[in-house]
Design an enzyme around this catalytic site. Structure first.
Site, PDB file in Angstrom:
ATOM      1  N   ASP A  44      76.720  52.196  66.273  1.00 21.51           N
ATOM      2  CA  ASP A  44      75.683  52.751  67.138  1.00 21.51           C
ATOM      3  C   ASP A  44      75.790  54.270  67.169  1.00 21.51           C
ATOM      4  OD1 ASP A  44      73.749  51.985  69.601  1.00 21.51           O
ATOM      5  OD2 ASP A  44      74.938  53.743  70.117  1.00 21.51           O
ATOM      6  N   TYR A  49      73.528  62.574  68.932  1.00 22.08           N
ATOM      7  CA  TYR A  49      74.998  62.660  68.808  1.00 22.08           C
ATOM      8  C   TYR A  49      75.412  63.631  67.701  1.00 22.08           C
ATOM      9  CZ  TYR A  49      74.791  58.163  71.351  1.00 22.08           C
ATOM     10  OH  TYR A  49      74.521  57.160  72.246  1.00 22.08           O
ATOM     11  N   LYS A  74      68.913  56.337  67.177  1.00 21.20           N
ATOM     12  CA  LYS A  74      67.944  56.489  68.276  1.00 21.20           C
ATOM     13  C   LYS A  74      67.132  57.763  68.091  1.00 21.20           C
ATOM     14  CE  LYS A  74      71.656  54.617  71.137  1.00 21.20           C
ATOM     15  NZ  LYS A  74      72.877  55.251  70.636  1.00 21.20           N
ATOM     16  N   HIS A 107      65.556  56.739  72.609  1.00 19.91           N
ATOM     17  CA  HIS A 107      66.793  57.040  73.334  1.00 19.91           C
ATOM     18  C   HIS A 107      66.591  57.143  74.849  1.00 19.91           C
ATOM     19  CE1 HIS A 107      70.919  59.124  72.571  1.00 19.91           C
ATOM     20  NE2 HIS A 107      70.945  58.463  73.710  1.00 19.91           N
TER      21      HIS A 107
END
Ligand code: NAP
Length: 281
Positions: A44, A49, A74, A107
């Site tokens: 994930d 990120y 996402k 997200h």
């Protein structure tokens, strides 16, 4: 590994590995390679990120066949809207070095997520994404999106752990056939998570630690988990949750730990919304 069948027939592992806050790309690549070695197949990540490339590199250099992996990323708020999301899907595929994503999530429930969702539906129909879903959608927004779009989200990833068990949200997800996935299954260690007496006492009876009991609790409650750790020995601990089972009485003891509130923030709090929507990816 155990799998859940999503509302479109796609099989998703019930346990995976999350890479939030592993910002050093070499470290992230090492972590994902270690996790693959330990046996994880669900990974994930997210545009926000900043480590999709590292995840992609670790997958590319592993010997595991692509079809065994389940890769989630996402779309961030700044890529919301049909055109931007369409381009951002290609960017994520590129960074991850993949021909298709297993799961793509919106997200956050902010900006033009309807436009984002249309781009995702299109990519889904083209086979570039096997399943589409959302994250941080509280029940009101989830119902709205599920009711007024062709494809019902397959997954909703929301904060879920023993201190915020999300039973009400879970019922709504079940009603709309949306799979509940937990983020921060350890509440990122907040509230003395790993020292919790109930989790440790139950763990002792099974020869397990608090982290394993906490993951097992969620899995037995039909919630998919993606714990994060940079330590290989903890990856092994978090993976070994399929050789024991919690009794009804033990599930009850953990159920009462529920504080029914976030250990982090609420998406209904204006200050939080201003903060999150101001974050660049
Ligand atoms: P988490 O998994 O609840 O907790 C991670 C923390 O627990 C780290 O400090 C880790 O330390 C520690 N830990 C892990 N395993 C342990 C063990 N066996 N024993 C003791 N300590 C242990 O937090 P998270 O990373 O926020 O959540 C997991 C994943 O959910 C993320 O990586 C991300 O993929 C996803 N997520 C999504 C959202 C969203 O908005 N959709 C938000 C947050 C997270 P070390 O790393 O030092 O070992």
């Amino acid at each position: 590994m155990k799998y859940k069948t999503l509302n479109n027939g796609v099989e998703m592992p019930v346990l995976g590995y999350g890479v939030f806050q592993i910002t050093d790309l070499e470290e992230c690549e090492r972590c994902v390679s270690d996790a693959i070695d330990v046996g994880y197949r669900l990974f994930d990540t997210a545009q926000a990120y900043g480590n999709e490339e590292a995840v992609g590199r670790a997958i590319a250099k592993s010997d595991v066949p692509r079809e065994e992996f389940f890769i989630t990323t996402k779309v961030w708020i700044s890529n919301a809207g049909y055109e931007k999301a369409k381009a951002s899907i290609e960017e994520s595929l590129d960074k991850l070095q993949l021909d298709y994503l297993d799961l793509l999530l919106i997200h956050q429930p902010f900006n033009d997520y309807y436009g984002t969702y249309r781009a995702m539906e299109e990519a889904y129909k083209e086979g570039k994404i096997k399943a589409i879903g959302v994250s941080n959608f509280y029940s009101d927004r989830l119902i709205d999106l599920a009711k007024f779009n062709e494809v019902v989200p397959a997954v909703n990833q929301v904060e879920t752990h023993v201190f915020n068990q999300q039973h009400q949200a879970h019922e709504i997800m079940e009603k709309y056939e949306v799979q509940h996935q937990a983020w921060a299954p350890f509440a990122e260690g907040r509230k003395d998570f790993f020292e919790n007496e109930t989790l440790n006492q139950i763990g002792k009876k099974h020869g397990k630690i608090a982290a394993q009991v906490a993951l097992r609790f969620l899995i037995q409650n039909d919630v998919i988990v993606i714990p994060k750790t940079t330590h290989r020995e903890r990856m092994v601990e978090n993976f070994n949750v399929f050789d024991f089972s919690l009794s009804d009485d033990e599930l009850e003891q953990i159920a009462v730990l529920d504080k029914k509130e976030s250990a982090f923030f609420s998406h209904y709090d204006p200050e939080t919304v201003e903060y999150i929507t101001g974050l660049e990816r």
